[in-house]
Scaffold this motif. Sequence first.
Motif, PDB file in Angstrom:
ATOM      1  N   GLY A  45       5.674  42.209  12.288  1.00 24.55           N
ATOM      2  CA  GLY A  45       7.015  42.335  12.839  1.00 24.55           C
ATOM      3  C   GLY A  45       7.130  43.680  13.518  1.00 24.55           C
ATOM      4  N   SER A  59      12.438  46.867  13.247  1.00 29.68           N
ATOM      5  CA  SER A  59      13.734  46.217  13.078  1.00 29.68           C
ATOM      6  C   SER A  59      13.715  45.307  11.851  1.00 29.68           C
ATOM      7  N   THR A  60      12.714  44.454  11.800  1.00 33.22           N
ATOM      8  CA  THR A  60      12.526  43.572  10.654  1.00 33.22           C
ATOM      9  C   THR A  60      11.029  43.337  10.506  1.00 33.22           C
ATOM     10  N   ARG A  73       7.608  42.087   7.559  1.00 36.55           N
ATOM     11  CA  ARG A  73       7.190  41.643   6.239  1.00 36.55           C
ATOM     12  C   ARG A  73       5.989  42.467   5.819  1.00 36.55           C
ATOM     13  N   ILE A 128      26.591  37.004   9.201  1.00 38.90           N
ATOM     14  CA  ILE A 128      25.890  37.439   8.003  1.00 38.90           C
ATOM     15  C   ILE A 128      24.432  37.014   8.129  1.00 38.90           C
ATOM     16  N   ALA A 129      23.543  37.969   7.916  1.00 43.51           N
ATOM     17  CA  ALA A 129      22.120  37.665   8.032  1.00 43.51           C
ATOM     18  C   ALA A 129      21.677  36.824   6.841  1.00 43.51           C
ATOM     19  N   SER A 130      20.454  36.296   6.953  1.00 43.51           N
ATOM     20  CA  SER A 130      19.897  35.517   5.855  1.00 43.51           C
ATOM     21  C   SER A 130      19.710  36.404   4.632  1.00 43.51           C
ATOM     22  N   ALA A 133      20.636  48.194  11.666  1.00 40.61           N
ATOM     23  CA  ALA A 133      20.690  46.972  12.474  1.00 40.61           C
ATOM     24  C   ALA A 133      21.492  45.903  11.733  1.00 40.61           C
ATOM     25  N   GLU A 179      17.071  36.854   2.931  1.00 41.30           N
ATOM     26  CA  GLU A 179      15.831  37.626   3.053  1.00 41.30           C
ATOM     27  C   GLU A 179      16.066  38.932   3.808  1.00 41.30           C
ATOM     28  N   ALA A 180      16.787  38.840   4.916  1.00 38.59           N
ATOM     29  CA  ALA A 180      17.035  40.053   5.714  1.00 38.59           C
ATOM     30  C   ALA A 180      17.886  41.041   4.932  1.00 38.59           C
ATOM     31  N   MET A 231      24.843  43.974  12.816  1.00 40.53           N
ATOM     32  CA  MET A 231      24.910  42.516  12.807  1.00 40.53           C
ATOM     33  C   MET A 231      26.147  42.061  12.031  1.00 40.53           C
TER      34      MET A 231
END
Lengths: 270, 271
Positions: free
Chosen positions: B38, B41-42, B44, B66-68, B56, B70-71, B60
């Motif tokens: 990645g 920003s994001t 793994r 709303i992000a997932s 970030a 995981e994020a 958002m």
Amino acid sequence: MTAPEGSEKMPERRQFLADLFRGAGAAAVGGLAWAGFLDGKKAYPTVLRPPGAVKEEKFLALCTKCGLCAEACPYKALVIAKPGDERPVGTPYFIMRENPCKMCRDIPCAVACPTGALDSSLMRDKDERGRDKLNINLAKIGLAVIDRETCIAYWGIQCDACYRVCPVIDKALTVERTANDRTGKHAILAPVVHSDHCTGCGACERACVTKKASIFVLPLHLALGESSDRYVRGWDEKDEQRIEDVSEETKTVTPRSEKSALEYLNKDGF
Amino acid sequence: MRDFMYRNRYLILRRLSQISILALFIGGNLYGWKVLRGNLSTSRLLDVVPLTDPFALLQMTATGNIASREALIGGALIFVFFAVVGGRAFCSWVCPMNMITDLANRLRRVLPAKAGISLRMDRNVRYWAAGLALVLSAVLGIAAFEWISPISTLHRGLIFGMGAGWTAIVAVFLFDLLLVQYGFCGHVCPLGAFYSLAGKFSFIRVRHLKDNCTHCMQCIEHCPEQQVLPMVGIASSFVTSGECTNCAKCMDVCSEHAMKLGFRTGKHNNG
């Protein structure tokens, strides 16, 4: 000599207020410039997103531009937009004529997305035993559109390049046979796209033999029209159902539309 | 040579840290290495641990999305990590832009004094910029800073291809070189402002030992955030400002061991 009341009384507070005004002024100027720049940057209506992409507006908010989808693509078909690419920078897209989506069954790009900008659950259904599974055929990257004026099959020349490569052959893309009136004895075998099955993978666009592809993928919102509630195929029972839930309330646009759709379609002698 | 290494020991460590993180990301994209995939920003870690830029995420959230999960977990991990090791340790140990602005600032020392204009700028501009980023995110519905961030442009450019992005990098370089000393990282960058606030109460801190200090002022001379060192030569204490990047330049230049990295605990707070 004494200063007028108040002018020297609270220099700290005065300074603070002056700083605050300066800061707010600069922020307003900077903010307007910033906003103007961004507003011009985010509108690229023709961009083709990976399978499972949520609606473009939400996609742009959720995508953190990490590139994990592009890294997950085994065919390197997904491109990350660079500055100068005329696409929202950092976001993934396809260039179908160069490298279309290969429709992997496990949809690695959508599964890799950590933020929900690509939502693989949009492409889930049941297998024959009723188990949940991914189904790439449910992807809606876009819709293939044919330019009949440059497609040589519509001229009457035999070509079925797009039909042959279509991964959803005979459903998304069929060949319709009509008589060739020019010669009086040949057939025209013309490709026709069906939007209910086309995933927008772009294999047809890649395969098209004309100089610039005569079949090409457009985002759904550009490729499709939208039928209104006021027109119904009266000969089709299912289509009647489409307007069953339509509200009786109506916004007046023309004198005719003062009445509700149901009223003027069903009771007004149409 | 050994002397040079010693006098630049933290600088060398920082470059190693910055370059290896960048190399792992590039290898992740080019060769499929699974250590870090990645970008900043994001990403793994080892294909399992999610890592997300918390600023970030904040933008958002401001857009109303709303992000997932995981994020969000990834954002919490990064936030907690930098809240402990020093928020702006991100700036000096991870951020690739630091290498660009460090180069500009080093050149500034070598070039004749009149080569650039030294504009004065308020260091609090960055906090306004961070606030503005959140407001604009809410208004426009997109993460406002992420779309123009020269950090992302540089970092993503090195991993996925630079395109016309180099112009933004050159602009930052020239801004630091010719207009404002420590201009971008020390005055403008909203991400740095965010990490300044995030690391306000961090555990790892620079500590000044007054008894060793000879008042040579080399630490202040080389510090990119001079305002964080008001105690030098006056009192033994920890640096308390979140704007300190824990770059440890002051330790590299101090020949008297009057600057140290330490663990801030309650009782040591004043020396």
